[in-house]
Design a protein around this motif. Sequence first.
Motif, PDB file in Angstrom:
ATOM      1  N   UNK A   2      51.982  61.703  38.034  1.00 32.45           N
ATOM      2  CA  UNK A   2      52.065  61.479  39.471  1.00 32.45           C
ATOM      3  C   UNK A   2      51.753  60.023  39.761  1.00 32.45           C
ATOM      4  N   UNK A   3      52.625  59.363  40.530  1.00 31.79           N
ATOM      5  CA  UNK A   3      52.427  57.962  40.882  1.00 31.79           C
ATOM      6  C   UNK A   3      51.287  57.824  41.877  1.00 31.79           C
ATOM      7  N   UNK A   4      50.488  56.771  41.707  1.00 29.39           N
ATOM      8  CA  UNK A   4      49.337  56.570  42.587  1.00 29.39           C
ATOM      9  C   UNK A   4      49.770  56.378  44.040  1.00 29.39           C
ATOM     10  N   UNK A   5      50.934  55.800  44.242  1.00 30.11           N
ATOM     11  CA  UNK A   5      51.418  55.600  45.613  1.00 30.11           C
ATOM     12  C   UNK A   5      51.676  56.935  46.302  1.00 30.11           C
ATOM     13  N   UNK A   6      52.100  57.932  45.526  1.00 30.05           N
ATOM     14  CA  UNK A   6      52.330  59.261  46.094  1.00 30.05           C
ATOM     15  C   UNK A   6      51.009  59.881  46.544  1.00 30.05           C
ATOM     16  N   UNK A   7      49.963  59.671  45.732  1.00 32.81           N
ATOM     17  CA  UNK A   7      48.640  60.165  46.109  1.00 32.81           C
ATOM     18  C   UNK A   7      48.173  59.482  47.396  1.00 32.81           C
ATOM     19  N   UNK A   8      48.389  58.172  47.469  1.00 30.89           N
ATOM     20  CA  UNK A   8      47.996  57.427  48.655  1.00 30.89           C
ATOM     21  C   UNK A   8      48.739  57.886  49.897  1.00 30.89           C
ATOM     22  N   UNK A   9      50.037  58.146  49.739  1.00 32.81           N
ATOM     23  CA  UNK A   9      50.846  58.605  50.874  1.00 32.81           C
ATOM     24  C   UNK A   9      50.358  59.971  51.369  1.00 32.81           C
ATOM     25  N   UNK A  10      50.104  60.874  50.432  1.00 32.31           N
ATOM     26  CA  UNK A  10      49.662  62.214  50.817  1.00 32.31           C
ATOM     27  C   UNK A  10      48.280  62.195  51.466  1.00 32.31           C
ATOM     28  N   UNK A  11      47.403  61.296  50.968  1.00 30.93           N
ATOM     29  CA  UNK A  11      46.035  61.264  51.482  1.00 30.93           C
ATOM     30  C   UNK A  11      45.970  60.828  52.947  1.00 30.93           C
ATOM     31  N   UNK A  12      47.058  60.234  53.456  1.00 29.16           N
ATOM     32  CA  UNK A  12      47.088  59.806  54.851  1.00 29.16           C
ATOM     33  C   UNK A  12      47.388  60.957  55.806  1.00 29.16           C
ATOM     34  N   UNK A  13      47.821  62.085  55.251  1.00 30.95           N
ATOM     35  CA  UNK A  13      48.115  63.241  56.093  1.00 30.95           C
ATOM     36  C   UNK A  13      46.868  64.113  56.221  1.00 30.95           C
ATOM     37  N   UNK A  14      46.793  64.876  57.302  1.00 28.18           N
ATOM     38  CA  UNK A  14      45.639  65.747  57.529  1.00 28.18           C
ATOM     39  C   UNK A  14      45.562  66.853  56.477  1.00 28.18           C
ATOM     40  N   UNK A  15      46.701  67.392  56.111  1.00 28.45           N
ATOM     41  CA  UNK A  15      46.731  68.523  55.180  1.00 28.45           C
ATOM     42  C   UNK A  15      46.246  68.139  53.795  1.00 28.45           C
ATOM     43  N   UNK A  16      46.558  66.909  53.361  1.00 23.85           N
ATOM     44  CA  UNK A  16      46.219  66.480  51.996  1.00 23.85           C
ATOM     45  C   UNK A  16      45.231  65.312  51.986  1.00 23.85           C
ATOM     46  N   UNK A  17      44.432  65.208  53.010  1.00 22.34           N
ATOM     47  CA  UNK A  17      43.498  64.075  53.114  1.00 22.34           C
ATOM     48  C   UNK A  17      42.447  64.059  52.003  1.00 22.34           C
ATOM     49  N   UNK A  18      42.230  65.199  51.362  1.00 17.61           N
ATOM     50  CA  UNK A  18      41.191  65.264  50.331  1.00 17.61           C
ATOM     51  C   UNK A  18      41.663  64.962  48.927  1.00 17.61           C
ATOM     52  N   UNK A  19      42.960  64.662  48.749  1.00 18.89           N
ATOM     53  CA  UNK A  19      43.468  64.478  47.383  1.00 18.89           C
ATOM     54  C   UNK A  19      42.901  63.221  46.715  1.00 18.89           C
ATOM     55  N   UNK A  20      42.605  62.182  47.478  1.00 20.32           N
ATOM     56  CA  UNK A  20      42.058  60.957  46.895  1.00 20.32           C
ATOM     57  C   UNK A  20      40.689  61.210  46.279  1.00 20.32           C
ATOM     58  N   UNK A  21      39.817  61.887  47.021  1.00 21.82           N
ATOM     59  CA  UNK A  21      38.509  62.240  46.472  1.00 21.82           C
ATOM     60  C   UNK A  21      38.650  63.202  45.302  1.00 21.82           C
ATOM     61  N   UNK A  22      39.606  64.119  45.417  1.00 22.63           N
ATOM     62  CA  UNK A  22      39.833  65.065  44.332  1.00 22.63           C
ATOM     63  C   UNK A  22      40.306  64.388  43.074  1.00 22.63           C
ATOM     64  N   UNK A  23      41.103  63.320  43.226  1.00 21.26           N
ATOM     65  CA  UNK A  23      41.607  62.586  42.076  1.00 21.26           C
ATOM     66  C   UNK A  23      40.464  61.941  41.293  1.00 21.26           C
ATOM     67  N   UNK A  24      39.562  61.301  41.983  1.00 24.78           N
ATOM     68  CA  UNK A  24      38.433  60.650  41.317  1.00 24.78           C
ATOM     69  C   UNK A  24      37.604  61.664  40.538  1.00 24.78           C
TER      70      UNK A  24
END
Length: 221
Positions: A169-191
């Motif tokens: 998964x590209x990091x930019x995709x994670x960043x894009x998703x983390x900006x949405x309310x539904x997937x806002x927690x993916x950045x913390x989950x990634x770490x």
Amino acid sequence: MTCSGLTTRPSKSSTRYSLTQWGAVIFVGTYRDNEVQADHAIFDLTNKLETSNVQTTKVSLTGLNREDLNTMISDALCLYPRICNSLSDIVIKKTNGSPFFVLEFMKSLKDRGLLQYNFHQKRWVWDEDTIRAEGITDNVMHLLSYEMNGLCDNIQLLLKVMACFGTCTNESAIGYLSESDEYSGVRDGLERAVIDGFVEKNREGDFKFVHDKVREAAYNL
């Protein structure tokens, strides 16, 4: 080859041409013999390379044998091999010596308190009777699923999202998703997923599962 969706994978014919025409190329191909049929392209490729007088070497990798597994466990626990024999007997029966499964199995023993460090004895201790009675699964998928179901919501969300993207998964995709309310927690989950050893960062800067079984378990969450 990379995991980027924009990268074109080399065809079998181009791979064969490169290997037969170039003088200094090392090509490594891998497959699981229980997951491919006799008509798979890898076998056709190897046959044509051999008929083209390209030197090939086939190596069959099997699970760790009992002695090597015991050596690995004794090294990990800093104990004499003879002391680890009882634990190694259980591990070899549960995992068939699969290195990845062995690591996950040992981790599960520690997480469940069945493998503990005794500060008074200054060594790792376990009770093989208790471990056998626990009925710990001998299926790595079940073991991973059990572990993932105990993770926090953000990590589970990240693993499910990454499993849908594929192996990487590209990091930019994670960043894009983390900006949405539904997937806002993916950045913390990634770490957290990186720290827990489910995901790692490759040289291209993308994030990938450490093993395909991890992705499979994540997809089934």
